[in-house]
Design an enzyme around this catalytic site. Sequence first.
Site, mmCIF file in Angstrom:
data_model
loop_
_atom_site.group_PDB
_atom_site.id
_atom_site.type_symbol
_atom_site.label_atom_id
_atom_site.label_comp_id
_atom_site.label_asym_id
_atom_site.label_seq_id
_atom_site.Cartn_x
_atom_site.Cartn_y
_atom_site.Cartn_z
ATOM 1 N N LYS A 110 10.028 -21.149 26.620
ATOM 2 C CA LYS A 110 9.119 -21.753 25.641
ATOM 3 C C LYS A 110 9.392 -23.252 25.495
ATOM 4 C CE LYS A 110 8.051 -17.563 23.078
ATOM 5 N NZ LYS A 110 8.508 -16.688 22.000
ATOM 6 N N LYS A 189 -3.323 -10.871 38.137
ATOM 7 C CA LYS A 189 -3.071 -10.067 36.936
ATOM 8 C C LYS A 189 -3.929 -10.586 35.780
ATOM 9 C CE LYS A 189 0.396 -9.065 33.504
ATOM 10 N NZ LYS A 189 1.722 -9.104 32.993
ATOM 11 N N LYS A 192 -4.433 -13.907 29.563
ATOM 12 C CA LYS A 192 -5.109 -14.983 28.835
ATOM 13 C C LYS A 192 -4.818 -16.335 29.476
ATOM 14 C CE LYS A 192 -3.903 -14.912 24.676
ATOM 15 N NZ LYS A 192 -3.627 -14.590 23.307
HETATM 16 P P1 AMP Z 1 0.883 -10.194 26.612
HETATM 17 O O1 AMP Z 1 0.187 -10.579 25.332
HETATM 18 O O2 AMP Z 1 0.324 -10.841 27.817
HETATM 19 O O3 AMP Z 1 2.392 -10.274 26.509
HETATM 20 O O4 AMP Z 1 0.573 -8.650 26.806
HETATM 21 C C1 AMP Z 1 1.007 -7.666 25.906
HETATM 22 C C2 AMP Z 1 1.250 -6.376 26.661
HETATM 23 O O5 AMP Z 1 0.026 -5.946 27.294
HETATM 24 C C3 AMP Z 1 2.253 -6.501 27.817
HETATM 25 O O6 AMP Z 1 3.526 -6.199 27.394
HETATM 26 C C4 AMP Z 1 1.775 -5.477 28.821
HETATM 27 O O7 AMP Z 1 2.331 -4.217 28.521
HETATM 28 C C5 AMP Z 1 0.298 -5.407 28.568
HETATM 29 N N1 AMP Z 1 -0.467 -6.179 29.576
HETATM 30 C C6 AMP Z 1 -0.866 -7.469 29.493
HETATM 31 N N2 AMP Z 1 -1.582 -7.836 30.573
HETATM 32 C C7 AMP Z 1 -1.654 -6.741 31.369
HETATM 33 C C8 AMP Z 1 -2.264 -6.455 32.636
HETATM 34 N N3 AMP Z 1 -2.986 -7.359 33.290
HETATM 35 N N4 AMP Z 1 -2.117 -5.212 33.147
HETATM 36 C C9 AMP Z 1 -1.401 -4.263 32.485
HETATM 37 N N5 AMP Z 1 -0.808 -4.472 31.302
HETATM 38 C C10 AMP Z 1 -0.917 -5.686 30.742
#
Ligand code: AMP
Length: 319
Positions: A110, A189, A192
Amino acid sequence: MRVLTGLQPSGDLHIGNYFGAIKPMIEAQNENEMFIFIANYHAMTSSQEGKNLRTNTLKAAAAFLSLGINPQKSIFWLQSDVKEVVELYWILSQFTPMGLLERAHSYKDKIAKGLNASHGLFSYPVLMAADILLFDSQIVPVGKDQIQHVEIARDIALKVNNTWGEIFTLPQAKINEEVAVVVGTDGAKMSKSYKNTIDIFADEKTLKKQISTITTDSTPLEEPKNWQNCKIFSLAKLFLNSEEQEELKKRYEKGAEGYGHFKIFLNEIINAYFKEAKEKYENFLANPQELEFYLEQGANKARKIAKEKMQKIYEKIGL
Ligand code: AMP
Ligand code: TRP
């Protein structure tokens, strides 16, 4: 098993979040004692704009409740509604060696991304340890980036237990290995930060636009198409049973439709899948009393458990 997880109120949820984290959590409610909260104290480390944080917190609560967190089955609350966690955070700080926090990858990442090196950001894992230990959590489902934080919580718990006797349950991080990575509109993948998402609660126009950006090859409309490496297909698959998947494969192989048709189909199935959740979500936001009722109910249950735990800790620390 007692399972606890914190969810950051970080804006729009996408279907990668849904299939990767939310759906498994909803399903886990049937077999476990689930503790789920919106981590609004943690969110303060990245923004101190009160209005945004309040809106995002309520939106996140509305989103999770409408997607299937069941307040009758699970304890669901806002982190800031159970203040004991901040008190425990301070007490745990006395047991947290500087070196343990200095090794945290998340903090270093971060800072490298330009966030201010504040004490809040540095001590973030101690607050997370307080979340976990306050409720004697056994299992903590998290993304890969958060494993180290659960290990820090475990290290802190061990240190406290060595000093005071067995006061805390040692938590274990759990990664859901079975869930596949959901691809985004560009094939990477879905994330956001890559701006390749398809959002769960997007309005019709936005959803259509997000789907329209899915990249495809240039096979002409009348020719058979390859579903194996088509991003539209891999996204559609998530919403279809095996029979429906076979039907869609046939449509690809037949070669009478273009990718535009498959995008329309994807749009329809996403709309149908989230229709009910979207209606609930809009209702919660338009009528926050109901949302607040569930949150208060959840906070009361969580607070009761937290207070009992704190009584034991007050004795040990001399309060
Ligand atoms: P994030 O806000 O990106 O940390 O996502 C929160 C949770 O969503 C992560 O810990 C993953 O378990 C799941 N996640 C996010 N993006 C994906 C993706 N493209 N495919 C599968 N799981 C995802
Ligand atoms: N740090 C977690 C994240 O960014 C959110 C969180 C806060 C959490 N407290 C927690 C997760 C306790 C699990 C347990 O995703």
